[in-house]
Design a protein around this motif. Structure first.
Motif, PDB file in Angstrom:
ATOM      1  N   LEU A  62       0.856  -1.181   0.000  1.00 21.90           N
ATOM      2  CA  LEU A  62       0.000   0.000   0.000  1.00 21.90           C
ATOM      3  C   LEU A  62       0.897   1.239   0.000  1.00 21.90           C
ATOM      4  N   VAL A  63       0.650   2.149  -0.949  1.00 16.44           N
ATOM      5  CA  VAL A  63       1.366   3.436  -0.969  1.00 16.44           C
ATOM      6  C   VAL A  63       0.357   4.535  -0.653  1.00 16.44           C
ATOM      7  N   THR A  64       0.632   5.357   0.373  1.00 11.61           N
ATOM      8  CA  THR A  64      -0.278   6.466   0.716  1.00 11.61           C
ATOM      9  C   THR A  64       0.334   7.795   0.290  1.00 11.61           C
ATOM     10  N   ARG A  65      -0.513   8.836   0.275  1.00 10.51           N
ATOM     11  CA  ARG A  65      -0.064  10.191  -0.069  1.00 10.51           C
ATOM     12  C   ARG A  65       0.739  10.245  -1.366  1.00 10.51           C
ATOM     13  N   THR A  99      -4.134   6.781  -3.002  1.00 11.19           N
ATOM     14  CA  THR A  99      -3.379   5.577  -2.627  1.00 11.19           C
ATOM     15  C   THR A  99      -3.180   4.652  -3.819  1.00 11.19           C
ATOM     16  N   LEU A 100      -2.071   3.914  -3.768  1.00 14.34           N
ATOM     17  CA  LEU A 100      -1.800   2.824  -4.702  1.00 14.34           C
ATOM     18  C   LEU A 100      -1.876   1.525  -3.905  1.00 14.34           C
ATOM     19  N   ALA A 126     -10.651  10.802   4.870  1.00 11.36           N
ATOM     20  CA  ALA A 126     -11.544   9.678   5.190  1.00 11.36           C
ATOM     21  C   ALA A 126     -11.279   8.500   4.267  1.00 11.36           C
ATOM     22  N   GLU A 127     -11.074   8.794   2.987  1.00 14.12           N
ATOM     23  CA  GLU A 127     -10.829   7.707   2.041  1.00 14.12           C
ATOM     24  C   GLU A 127      -9.449   7.082   2.245  1.00 14.12           C
ATOM     25  N   GLU A 128      -8.467   7.895   2.670  1.00 14.90           N
ATOM     26  CA  GLU A 128      -7.160   7.312   3.010  1.00 14.90           C
ATOM     27  C   GLU A 128      -7.334   6.299   4.136  1.00 14.90           C
ATOM     28  N   ALA A 131      -6.756   4.667  10.684  1.00 12.53           N
ATOM     29  CA  ALA A 131      -7.170   3.334  10.249  1.00 12.53           C
ATOM     30  C   ALA A 131      -6.288   2.254  10.860  1.00 12.53           C
ATOM     31  N   TYR A 132      -4.994   2.511  10.955  1.00 12.80           N
ATOM     32  CA  TYR A 132      -4.067   1.504  11.476  1.00 12.80           C
ATOM     33  C   TYR A 132      -4.438   1.141  12.913  1.00 12.80           C
TER      34      TYR A 132
END
Lengths: 247, 247, 247, 247, 247, 247, 247, 247
Positions: F73-76, F100-101, F129-131, F234-235
């Motif tokens: 998972l890639v964020t930002r 995100t990817l 929120a979607e992140e 989320a984590y």
């Protein structure tokens, strides 16, 4: 209404099933009351905060309102974005100074007498002052503008003081040191909504200086909204103007 | 002076050893110049910041000054501490309002004409205003007090405006929102030293609000000193008043 | 003057109507006094804060001043904007270092003797120092520049200390930790106007560090203006210089 | 009135000397207008901020008001200080919860219909809420209290929502996170004056948290006064209530 | 030296005029001592802070140093600016990671034994860490890099702990919460210079979080420099390394 | 295990040399335990913080994970950067709303029952929120979204309250005044992870207002992560959800 | 050592059981290394932070150290509390100025040559300066005190500059504007540890002003510890002094 | 239930009047659901925040709870106040370290297996740690204490790491720089609730430093509650522990 439903069930004119459906709606009674009160706001256009929304989003929300024949006001919208919106909705009118879009779809008005004084010190504060003015006008309230009457040239304020005093409520916009609401508040006997602006530099800290000044005003009858929130200042003033007209 | 010494060495009227001693003093020439300039400050009493010093320390420093026949001013000293000091040094005079001790030991004065206007809004700012006033008076400068002329009752300021305008310099003290210097600065044509005070509560943040207001003033000719620094405000004003009298 | 008008009405040489007109002007007597005092500022050019104004606004304000044969100074104006203005008003002269435009339309000067010392530590603070210098010169005051004399290389300051001491007033500009005014204030016996700059990074917080340093200076005779406010520093200094010349 | 005076001088019924005296008063015409407007505030008691004033000061100011038959309200006064005052002025009534002293000397009232809702979350915010309530009552306005209706137990708020909605204006007091005004603002259609309190600890920073929450409220029609300023919140509300009754 | 000059004047081998010239230089004796001590810094290259300087300024300052055969280090210089500089001064070497330019013009070195540990948690802190490393190397000091040893994966730190412990001094760079210096400081018995970085977001407030963490470290032997000041961290470490070698 | 090795040495089945090698590994026993516990996190994808990393860095780290058959998972990560990455690694899927990817390389999942409620007030908070939502889904946890249920329109929240109450844990995202977690926290009996966002302007101070609100919440069971840290929210929630499934 | 143990097991001179016990200690090898390094700190007394500890706690911790014949230093301990401690442990010596207790139980010293310069501006900073001085002396390092050499009277600093320059390291303590470290740092060629103090008022913000000044110093070779942390400043200096003596 | 009532009305077993009463209760159905969920919290004692409440208030609230046979926990209550309360309610037990009062009135417990790790660095943080521990124990959850395991002596943490790792959830309390949660978070695979304390001085700013550290932690799985909020930290942990036991 509850009483009525129960009597209908008792005398058999309403089946328990149908009653249940009606009562499930009724369950949110508290909120229904809210809506009833919201109706008192008739004549208030819906307002869209344009910043951070793309033209498509603005167009979609606007169309939903237009269908309900509501007046539509969009604030904080730059000219190029506004022009994109107007290609789809050409009845919108854009105002450069206040960065607002407005479309009139009904004639319900908040008021018929009295006016709001919009008082402002410098030309740099004009975008916020005009956002306030256009917001109040979109709600159907008369606005009188008193610009360039800052604290450092206080005699210009005095030239207009009587007309300001005769307003129902004043919205006073100021950046830099934000001292104007204190002076106005000491000269009028109506509520003063003060709007700090982010105009300034250095120890202004993006409007913090003006905000603190207004919160600490030693004049009574002054309340404050967020930095650069011309819309919020006007909205409060319109609510007060409406009280003048409906009581 | 250097030239002179060297010539005396060359013609034998001064031995190299004696010359060396004189020149070692001379070595700090830059500072000698400083002291020469400091002499220009004649008539300036030494000032002791009383806060955090115990009576014995204050007595000792004072005695050293009295021996040099200097006027002595102690600021920020509470009454009980002052009374302890006065048991040893009964020539001191204590002023409750400004929390200062003063003893006059010579008649050198900074000035003979002109006055400083001390302008202040509320009774709560009085201790700082009086610290400024007593400081200026200790330096031999005439002070005129304009108290209770705050922004929220601005007509009281106008009743005295001409006398304020005729001052050489104004020291304007204000707490709460600190707007008074901006108003005064717009009405006078002389320098305004503004002193924010810590008077206020909540979003005042111990004087930060007034400080920021003054730093951001849109009136020109206003400079600022630290919060509650009545002494500093007066000291700046006295320096300016002295320019008026020595030029 | 009031007495005179009333006597003329009493003896019939002035009609009540004419008297009313004169007295309605007279009504704003307080402000008239203000203006009278403002006249004392003769030789002060009008100053336009260029930031946030477009070329057309600057041209219009400038023309109004030129018509009254006032000297015109525009501060905080970038080169490209200045060049646009100069196409319409070619008599303006642009100074890159200070980002100012100036046009001389009369020879009234604030002073004829004495000078202001502009003291500054680093090359990065130069734009603010030059804004101060050009402002003072536009007001007709002699300026002497002492640049690159910062605290970390304090011997360079000492090389010029005598010439700084002989100024009427110093404007000391400093970014980073802003310690220079404290050092200068300890060496001179005239007022020091200190100007913090936003030069620095990290815990400098856009000039906050230098501002706090100056407000807390343990040297007396130091007052402070807003971060990067070279104009304000100079304006205060010019007012003090004028006192030297008019008293 | 000016016209009249001049005619009397012209026809000899008024001497120039007497006219001069009258006109010197008249000179402050602008302020006269102010006072005229201030008269509109009839029924407003004078309010004394008790904090930092000693009993003698409070007694003296109160006596001056009593002589003019004004109602007198003292805020922020601790019980022991109040008792000292009441020894001299036994007609004062002290209210422990709000820390206020009040004395009724006339029956002029601001209003005859409508009420202000005072809404408050927790028992710790009660002193500020009661300061607001007692202030409004001192001005002759009916107050309805809705205490213990905080965000964390929001169903208690709903039990009273209709009565809150029927108020002319709400004053909403909250400490800690200060979320209550946002919730109330979303449920009513009248102005909400929000008062942050310093109740809380840690990252509350003496009320800063609640203050920022209220300034950033996403509900419209909310304005803010200083931290713990129950008086200010009520004063704004009374001004709005008066508009309801005088229009 | 003073003694000598005076004797020469006394015995006529030096004219008073010549002596005066020599002594005027001598006058700044204190600073001469300073320079004497500065000479102890031999091997220290001059360092140019590149940010805010244009290529021409950097070229001119560099040339003056090259003429004196000094090593030249330029910090905070972006690649494009560096390339412009290198067109004129092709002997410069640019390092992308640290954004530094360096040119070696002599072989004087600070030290011959011992090394500095540069410890750093994340890849985002690398530019600051490399600025520190390149600075120390430009001063001729051996550097050992310990990157990617952050607090959240503390076992990676332990894999290298002995080599870190054997350094003369550590420079510990950390952004985000900045906890690494506390951990390192608890494991080594030499001085730790900590450098907070502006890496992070939200409540990091541009490095304030890491800065406060380091200032409040409960481990002893930790001192702090400004946010992102890799150069400053290394400069302190080099000074300490030199003590190890010269004592 | 230590016991075993020593016995083997004692009875000669293990040479001291071989034992030494095994024990040197054993030396890091504490960390071995850590890794053992880390294995409990099976099914957790590795997460790459994309901000400040260039596409090549992201590709390299991703490939290392893919080789170990981990989910990535890639964020930002902005769209253009993501597209560059996807040219090399076309199995990645980009999600515009959450920036995100994600690439699924195994089917290990954290949980099989229960869900996380993601609650959010306004459309502007959607990216955060979607992140959060995409992060939780990448960890194999079911997410239910409750968007547009802000405090100013609290009846929309009530329409969904039962489904929110039935979640294992809620992640509540809010900008502006950040009051939503307090309201939700008062209505549910499970942990609430609150995420302030930087959405707002003026006195919002880039999310500080919402952050302070959440830290000061008077509702129990609320904890807070950094501003805009949807991933972190989320984590934490996934860790709690896993407890529900593994106990 | 591991090798040795294993060989002893192999040749039967050590039983597996005994070996296990030794190796379980050995297991924490990383920390053993730490302790080995910690031994390098020989001569360092244990230091007890007295603030917030009651006399009984201080007595108990002290006794444990005395048993190990360590020197004991207690910092931040008020006189009355110290006297209570000394009733039980009469060998302690209390120092009023630095608020420290010290007891010498061995003669191990950090150093034999060189000294630390403790430089300090005002009498108000003396408690922090003396905490630094007493700490360094407790560690067996020679200290030279240079007090009353502040920036506003900089010539006093020059009188002692050579002796300061000859120190191994300086600890510079300053409150108010905190400018002294910048000046000292520009005059010496050794590391400067700067300690901001909370001495000041108003915009000093309990030492924040001095802290920021020091972090932003434009002089190189300056690092900073926490506000009022005289102990920390000295501890860093002692570590550096030890490097001078052990290399 | 609604269905049932309506059927009873339809078949005449319930009169419309009686049904109306029942349904008016039913009207608040949403809140009924809330209460249903609140019942899930069985075993949770009511908690009284003692700070700012007088003994009488605490006694009254406690008695109401005792009547309902609820366990009662009072936090933040000083010993003398507690003793006053215990005169009326002698079954309370006071704990000095945590400043809590507790009375057990039923045996409902949150859990039967698993435990919460309370991790804490220094003796000064003990009151907050014990507030957390006593809170969790009052809720019937097993607590294991790991005190004195701070970052500056990290090997003490490792001695206990396995037992910490086996907890269901950790509450990590830290003042000063607040780095401990980052270290713990990197070593465990369960949620970490971090509690900053106000322990520290100077640039600690009453816990702000520790708070920011925790919010910026680069370790995942860490969330934060308000400064000194030991109760809040424990409450979150208990909620998570309950999930472990009820799923």
């Amino acid at each position: 209404m509850l009483e009525q439903i129960l009597k209908q069930v008792a005398d058999g004119t309403l089946s328990p099933d149908q009653a249940q459906k009606e009562l499930e709606t009724f369950e949110n009674l508290g909120f229904a009351k809210v809506d009833h009160h919201r109706k008192k706001r008739q004549g208030f256009p819906e307002v869209i905060f344009g910043e951070g929304k793309d033209p498509t989003q603005i167009i979609n929300i606007s169309r939903a309102m237009i269908n309900k024949q509501e007046n539509v006001l969009v604030t904080r919208i730059e000219q190029t974005k506004a022009e994109t919106v107007m290609k789809s909705l050409p009845d919108f009118q854009y105002d450069v100074a206040s960065r607002t879009l407005f479309m009139k779809n009904n004639d319900e008005n908040v008021q018929t007498s009295g006016y709001i004084a919009i008082v402002c010190a410098g030309t740099s504060d004009l975008p916020v002052a005009e956002e306030a003015a256009k917001t109040a006008e979109a709600f159907g309230v008369e606005v009188r503008r008193f610009y360039d009457v800052g604290v450092a040239g206080i005699h210009r304020l005095f030239a207009h003081i009587e007309e300001i005093q005769n307003a129902t409520v004043s919205v006073v916009i100021a950046g830099m040191e934000g001292a104007l609401p204190s002076v106005v508040g000491g000269l009028v006997s109506h509520p003063v909504i003060s709007v700090p602006t982010s105009v300034g530099y250095g120890a202004n800290f993006q409007g913090l200086s003006a905000l603190l000044t207004m919160l600490n005003s030693c004049a009574s009858g002054i309340s404050v909204v967020n930095i650069d929130n011309g819309f919020g200042g006007a909205y409060n003033a319109v609510m007060i103007q409406r009280i003048a007209n409906t009581h």
